[in-house]
Design a protein around this motif. Structure first.
Motif, PDB file in Angstrom:
ATOM      1  N   GLY A   1     -22.415 -38.240  70.843  1.00 11.78           N
ATOM      2  CA  GLY A   1     -23.612 -38.169  71.684  1.00 11.78           C
ATOM      3  C   GLY A   1     -24.897 -38.426  70.924  1.00 11.78           C
TER       4      GLY A   1
ATOM      5  N   PRO B   1     -28.119 -40.163  69.734  1.00  9.71           N
ATOM      6  CA  PRO B   1     -28.887 -41.202  70.420  1.00  9.71           C
ATOM      7  C   PRO B   1     -28.593 -42.575  69.798  1.00  9.71           C
ATOM      8  CG  PRO B   1     -30.281 -39.315  69.881  1.00  9.71           C
ATOM      9  CD  PRO B   1     -28.965 -39.074  69.216  1.00  9.71           C
TER      10      PRO B   1
ATOM     11  N   GLU C   1     -20.261 -31.926  69.991  1.00 10.87           N
ATOM     12  CA  GLU C   1     -21.321 -32.553  70.771  1.00 10.87           C
ATOM     13  C   GLU C   1     -22.681 -32.444  70.069  1.00 10.87           C
ATOM     14  OE1 GLU C   1     -21.737 -30.904  74.681  1.00 10.87           O
ATOM     15  OE2 GLU C   1     -21.816 -32.891  75.572  1.00 10.87           O
ATOM     16  N   TYR C   2     -23.426 -33.527  70.082  1.00 11.35           N
ATOM     17  CA  TYR C   2     -24.785 -33.532  69.526  1.00 11.35           C
ATOM     18  C   TYR C   2     -25.667 -32.586  70.342  1.00 11.35           C
ATOM     19  CZ  TYR C   2     -29.491 -35.346  68.668  1.00 11.35           C
ATOM     20  OH  TYR C   2     -30.818 -35.468  68.373  1.00 11.35           O
TER      21      TYR C   2
ATOM     22  N   PRO D   1     -29.468 -31.530  71.122  1.00 14.20           N
ATOM     23  CA  PRO D   1     -30.831 -32.061  70.916  1.00 14.20           C
ATOM     24  C   PRO D   1     -31.841 -30.960  70.585  1.00 14.20           C
ATOM     25  CG  PRO D   1     -30.336 -31.953  73.261  1.00 14.20           C
ATOM     26  CD  PRO D   1     -29.109 -31.458  72.545  1.00 14.20           C
TER      27      PRO D   1
ATOM     28  N   PHE E   1     -23.119 -31.883  77.677  1.00 13.37           N
ATOM     29  CA  PHE E   1     -24.393 -32.581  77.833  1.00 13.37           C
ATOM     30  C   PHE E   1     -24.168 -33.892  78.584  1.00 13.37           C
ATOM     31  CE2 PHE E   1     -25.576 -29.860  74.204  1.00 13.37           C
ATOM     32  CZ  PHE E   1     -26.729 -29.307  74.732  1.00 13.37           C
TER      33      PHE E   1
ATOM     34  N   TYR F   1     -23.732 -37.057  77.511  1.00 17.33           N
ATOM     35  CA  TYR F   1     -24.540 -38.200  77.109  1.00 17.33           C
ATOM     36  C   TYR F   1     -23.876 -39.491  77.565  1.00 17.33           C
ATOM     37  CZ  TYR F   1     -26.874 -34.901  74.103  1.00 17.33           C
ATOM     38  OH  TYR F   1     -27.570 -33.838  73.641  1.00 17.33           O
ATOM     39  N   GLU F   2     -24.699 -40.413  77.948  1.00 19.11           N
ATOM     40  CA  GLU F   2     -24.174 -41.723  78.326  1.00 19.11           C
ATOM     41  C   GLU F   2     -23.951 -42.515  77.048  1.00 19.11           C
ATOM     42  OE1 GLU F   2     -23.763 -42.914  81.530  1.00 19.11           O
ATOM     43  OE2 GLU F   2     -24.212 -40.894  82.262  1.00 19.11           O
ATOM     44  N   ILE F   3     -22.708 -42.786  76.718  1.00 11.47           N
ATOM     45  CA  ILE F   3     -22.431 -43.636  75.558  1.00 11.47           C
ATOM     46  C   ILE F   3     -21.896 -44.955  76.099  1.00 11.47           C
ATOM     47  CG2 ILE F   3     -21.037 -43.903  73.463  1.00 11.47           C
ATOM     48  CD1 ILE F   3     -21.074 -40.923  73.129  1.00 11.47           C
TER      49      ILE F   3
ATOM     50  N   TYR G   1     -15.145 -39.019  76.935  1.00 11.87           N
ATOM     51  CA  TYR G   1     -16.133 -38.181  76.245  1.00 11.87           C
ATOM     52  C   TYR G   1     -15.638 -36.732  76.202  1.00 11.87           C
ATOM     53  CZ  TYR G   1     -20.784 -36.102  75.372  1.00 11.87           C
ATOM     54  OH  TYR G   1     -21.843 -35.399  74.854  1.00 11.87           O
TER      55      TYR G   1
END
Ligand code: SF4
Length: 406
Positions: A334, A336, A361-362, A364, A386, A388-390, A398
């Motif tokens: 995740g 950025p 998971e990253y 923020p 979270f 995140y859109e990867i 994910y």
């Protein structure tokens, strides 16, 4: 309202001061206890001999409201270590404390220095430094001195402990029975704070901004392990175990003298090991080392300020494996700018070496400084991913990556 301490209200005899340290409830049962042991219990242990201290960990213990309120009534201070995922439950606790007692509520912990003004709107005393051990001791022992550095409820004097001041986890007042249910054979001990590296995703720098590593005296680590069960597994909780090479060697030498040898694990950086130090770690009972590899994407490595040469990485991981110690890689999902290609490449690289790994998971953390209300901390509660859109990675994959340990 932020509060200014009135030293006159603090007893002249610090032994009469009572502090209750409380870890708030978590959305899920914890699987790792190191923050509970280090942030909650070791902090309490630091002033255990100069005040009446209680430890409550609501993430592992169920208590009646009546019981906990009675304890708050007896307390001068209730100290709460804050994590992003416990903030909202900490506020509920604070409300109960205020309804049932005159205790002042002190908060400290990883996220506090990231947004101290916000926390000062809700809690009485906000310790905005990673050196909270010393700050809380000062609050108990030298309230007038403490007050000099308390501005609008925020205390931010960064005073490190001397090596002699480190204390062992105070097992006699810890909820050991409950902790041993979570991790039946594991004993944790914090041995370092601070780091000379500056990885962008790591909260350590918010706590200890100076480029210094503070380490527990090696003899204390040996004594802690020696005085606990021979068949336990010890987690030596370091920021980067081998960062201070001479200190790491001393720890290994002392642990090598234990008979029988104890089984222990730790974490360090892959670029801070070599044959000699790995040999000493193995000889002293180390059976597993965690390495934060994070990602093998070069642009991402630059953006997180943590870069490795791949051939060196491979060589070092295999060297650890050949020594008989299990290497385990931590990877971040995740980040950025991450793509499915980066994720698959990194995972394949580690799998090809047949090495344990897990994705995490990253988080923020940077967002914490921009948060305006405590309700917004819901984002960090571990009730959801979270997500995140990867690009190129489905949500199913994910979630699957995060739930699999290899
Ligand atoms: S090396 Fe580890 S502890 Fe140090 S800043 Fe990077 S992630 Fe944090």
């Amino acid at each position: 309202m932020p509060l200014t301490l009135d030293p006159g209200k603090v007893s002249a005899d610090p032994k009469l001061i009572t502090l209750t340290f409380v870890w708030p409830q978590e959305p899920w049962n914890p699987t790792s206890l190191f923050k509970h042991i280090v942030y909650l219990c070791e902090t309490a242990g630091y002033i255990h001999n100069i005040a009446n201290v209680h430890i409550i960990d609501l993430s592992v213990t169920q208590m009646l409201k009546k019981e906990i309120s009675n304890l708050f009534k007896k307390s001068d201070y209730v100290c709460i270590p804050l994590e992003a995922y416990t903030v909202r439950n900490a506020v509920k606790l604070k409300n109960l404390i205020k309804q049932t007692s005159d205790a002042k509520v002190v908060v400290y912990g990883t996220i506090v220095p990231m947004n101290p003004e916000l926390f000062a709107e809700h809690f009485d005393i906000v310790i905005s430094t990673g050196h909270w051990y010393r700050a809380i001791k000062k609050l108990v022992q030298e309230p007038e001195e403490f007050n000099k550095y308390l501005h609008e409820g925020i205390y931010c004097k960064a005073e490190p402990m001397t090596p002699e001041e480190w204390t062992l986890p105070p097992q006699e007042i810890m909820p050991m029975k409950h902790y041993l249910k979570v991790a039946p054979t594991q004993y944790d001990i914090g041995v370092q704070i601070g780091c000379t590296f500056n990885c962008s995703f790591c909260a350590e720098k918010a706590l200890i901004p100076e480029s210094v590593i503070y380490s527990r005296p090696p003899e204390q680590i040996r004594d802690f392990i020696k005085n606990n069960p021979e068949d336990a597994i010890y987690y030596i909780n370091a920021t980067t175990f081998t960062q201070d090479r001479e200190w790491a060697k001393q720890v290994c030498e002392l642990l090598s003298e234990l008979n029988p040898l104890r089984k222990w694990r730790t974490v360090t950086r892959i670029d801070r090991i070599d044959q000699e130090i790995i040999g000493l770690m193995k000889k002293s009972g180390c059976y597993k080392i965690g390495f934060g590899i994070e990602t093998l994407s070069k642009p991402l490595q630059r953006s997180i300020r943590k870069s490795y040469d791949e051939s060196k990485l491979k060589e070092s991981l295999l060297m650890v494996k050949d020594s008989g110690i299990i290497p385990r890689c931590f990877l971040i999902l995740g980040l950025p700018g991450q793509t499915a290609e980066d994720v698959h490449y990194t995972q394949q690289f580690i799998e090809d070496l047949d090495i344990e790994y897990r994705w995490k998971e990253y988080v923020p953390f940077q967002k914490i400084s921009q948060i305006k209300t405590l309700e917004e901390f819901e984002l960090f509660e571990r009730t959801d991913y979270f997500g995140y859109e990867i690009p190129g990675l489905s949500k199913e994959e994910y979630i699957r990556l995060l739930s699999v340990e290899r």
